[in-house]
Design a protein around this motif. Sequence first.
Motif, PDB file in Angstrom:
ATOM      1  N   SER A  72       0.961  -1.161  -0.133  1.00 40.22           N
ATOM      2  CA  SER A  72       0.321  -0.241  -0.071  1.00 40.22           C
ATOM      3  C   SER A  72       0.935   1.247   0.206  1.00 40.22           C
ATOM      4  O   SER A  72       2.056   1.372   0.510  1.00 40.22           O
ATOM      5  CB  SER A  72      -0.847   0.056   1.322  1.00 40.22           C
ATOM      6  N   GLU A  77       1.067   1.414 -10.943  1.00 46.99           N
ATOM      7  CA  GLU A  77       0.004   1.661 -12.043  1.00 46.99           C
ATOM      8  C   GLU A  77      -0.778   0.348 -12.599  1.00 46.99           C
ATOM      9  O   GLU A  77      -2.004   0.404 -12.882  1.00 46.99           O
ATOM     10  CB  GLU A  77       0.467   2.691 -13.228  1.00 46.99           C
ATOM     11  N   SER A  96      -3.810  -1.074  -1.644  1.00 51.86           N
ATOM     12  CA  SER A  96      -4.485   0.211  -1.290  1.00 51.86           C
ATOM     13  C   SER A  96      -3.563   1.353  -1.533  1.00 51.86           C
ATOM     14  O   SER A  96      -2.396   1.188  -1.553  1.00 51.86           O
ATOM     15  CB  SER A  96      -5.387   0.308  -0.021  1.00 51.86           C
ATOM     16  N   ASN A  98      -2.574   3.074  -4.202  1.00 49.55           N
ATOM     17  CA  ASN A  98      -1.554   3.103  -5.331  1.00 49.55           C
ATOM     18  C   ASN A  98      -2.272   3.666  -6.568  1.00 49.55           C
ATOM     19  O   ASN A  98      -3.083   4.589  -6.209  1.00 49.55           O
ATOM     20  CB  ASN A  98      -1.119   1.710  -5.800  1.00 49.55           C
ATOM     21  N   SER A  99      -1.890   3.730  -7.557  1.00 50.04           N
ATOM     22  CA  SER A  99      -2.488   4.280  -8.849  1.00 50.04           C
ATOM     23  C   SER A  99      -2.989   3.427  -9.790  1.00 50.04           C
ATOM     24  O   SER A  99      -2.572   3.530 -10.976  1.00 50.04           O
ATOM     25  CB  SER A  99      -1.481   5.324  -9.380  1.00 50.04           C
ATOM     26  N   ILE A 100      -3.203   2.315  -9.543  1.00 56.02           N
ATOM     27  CA  ILE A 100      -3.482   1.090 -10.236  1.00 56.02           C
ATOM     28  C   ILE A 100      -4.759   1.272 -11.081  1.00 56.02           C
ATOM     29  O   ILE A 100      -5.918   1.647 -10.545  1.00 56.02           O
ATOM     30  CB  ILE A 100      -3.884  -0.229  -9.436  1.00 56.02           C
ATOM     31  N   HIS A 101      -4.653   1.194 -12.370  1.00 57.84           N
ATOM     32  CA  HIS A 101      -5.738   1.339 -13.521  1.00 57.84           C
ATOM     33  C   HIS A 101      -5.776   0.115 -14.113  1.00 57.84           C
ATOM     34  O   HIS A 101      -7.043   0.015 -14.727  1.00 57.84           O
ATOM     35  CB  HIS A 101      -5.599   2.608 -14.294  1.00 57.84           C
ATOM     36  N   ASN A 122      -7.692   3.283  -5.539  1.00 59.24           N
ATOM     37  CA  ASN A 122      -6.845   3.111  -6.816  1.00 59.24           C
ATOM     38  C   ASN A 122      -7.509   3.893  -8.025  1.00 59.24           C
ATOM     39  O   ASN A 122      -8.468   4.641  -7.670  1.00 59.24           O
ATOM     40  CB  ASN A 122      -6.545   1.677  -7.089  1.00 59.24           C
ATOM     41  N   ARG A 123      -7.416   3.449  -9.189  1.00 55.77           N
ATOM     42  CA  ARG A 123      -7.964   4.337 -10.220  1.00 55.77           C
ATOM     43  C   ARG A 123      -8.512   3.206 -11.387  1.00 55.77           C
ATOM     44  O   ARG A 123      -8.665   3.496 -12.502  1.00 55.77           O
ATOM     45  CB  ARG A 123      -6.995   5.190 -10.939  1.00 55.77           C
ATOM     46  N   ASN A 146     -12.819   3.749  -5.940  1.00 56.05           N
ATOM     47  CA  ASN A 146     -12.159   3.525  -7.259  1.00 56.05           C
ATOM     48  C   ASN A 146     -12.890   4.437  -8.344  1.00 56.05           C
ATOM     49  O   ASN A 146     -13.513   5.252  -7.782  1.00 56.05           O
ATOM     50  CB  ASN A 146     -12.103   2.175  -7.619  1.00 56.05           C
TER      51      ASN A 146
END
Length: 360
Positions: A72, A77, A96, A98-101, A122-123, A146
């Motif tokens: 976290s 990404e 949790s 992060n910038s995960i898309h 995240n995203r 999200n």
Amino acid sequence: MRRRAERKMSSSCCRMLSFVSLLPLLNATASFRPCPDSCLCYRSSDLVDCRSSGLDRVPADVPRGTWLLDLSGNKVEDVHTRSFMGLWALRILLLSNNSIHTLHPQALSSLQFLERLDLSFNRLRSLPPDFTQSLSSLQELRLDHNLLKHLDSASLEDSDNLRKLDLSHNRIQVMDVRAFKSLSRLRLLNLQGNRLNVLVNGLLSRQQALEVLLLGHNNISTIEAEALAPLRSLTLLGLHGNRLEHIKFKTFLKLQTTSTHIQMSRNPWICDCDLQRVFGKIQHVRHLHVEDYKDIVCHAPPQQAGSLLASMDSQLCMAETASVLVITITVMIAVIGALIKAERNRKNKQAASDAESAEK
């Protein structure tokens, strides 16, 4: 003295030889249990802590026996295919903040024993069709905060053991009616802070074990007649902060539970006799409890706006009854007046006719 010195030297040599002989074993152990750079590995408890380490990808050298992996607060990404390959022992995975898309296909493969997954903050805009394909042991899933807009039938179909699902604070407006069909053991479903408009029949048809359903702060204006009927274990239903203007008593009567607390304040209620009757009936059902009834505020009609529904007692129905009586009396007076006028006209015509006959 000389003998003592010889013995001491001999003992030291033996200890040194023993240590040298253990070096290959120690090196082998170290190489068998590596620790990723910027992470802390607690080998006694099999925990790997990589929180807020500036990582932009999932590290490849996580120890095989890791039980908890905390990633976290990083800059990840994308979660690529087989990112967690070989981590058979993993039970808790925290991703949790992060910038995960993007979750690539089979990104979570080999995690058959994972019990808790946190992907909150995240995203993510969508979930891959095979999202839970390898997560047969998953019990808690967090996807809150999200950018999810839609939930289809394939994304969660392999989560038979899921107990807690948090989808709050996304942008979900539409859900496939089969989205939760495999979640028969679900205990908590959090859908707060989305954009749902209607609670449709069949969406919760398999959730007989569901205990907490949180639907607050959506755009729900309609609850279909059978939408709540399957929820036989429900103890808390959150419907506050939606767009409900009216509700039907039968919809809530079909909640055949032991005890259910309902939250319905902060909706744009149209306060009339029908609404007051519905709430009155609900409050007389032993297992249903509107816990925020005293906070329900009228939005319309204008003369009732801002008033508490509870403060009106039966005034709305009395006012409506009075209005009906006034209308009825007015109509009756009008009818009687019309009859009197018609009778007068008839008599006048009759008198005129009799006069003409007399003249002849």
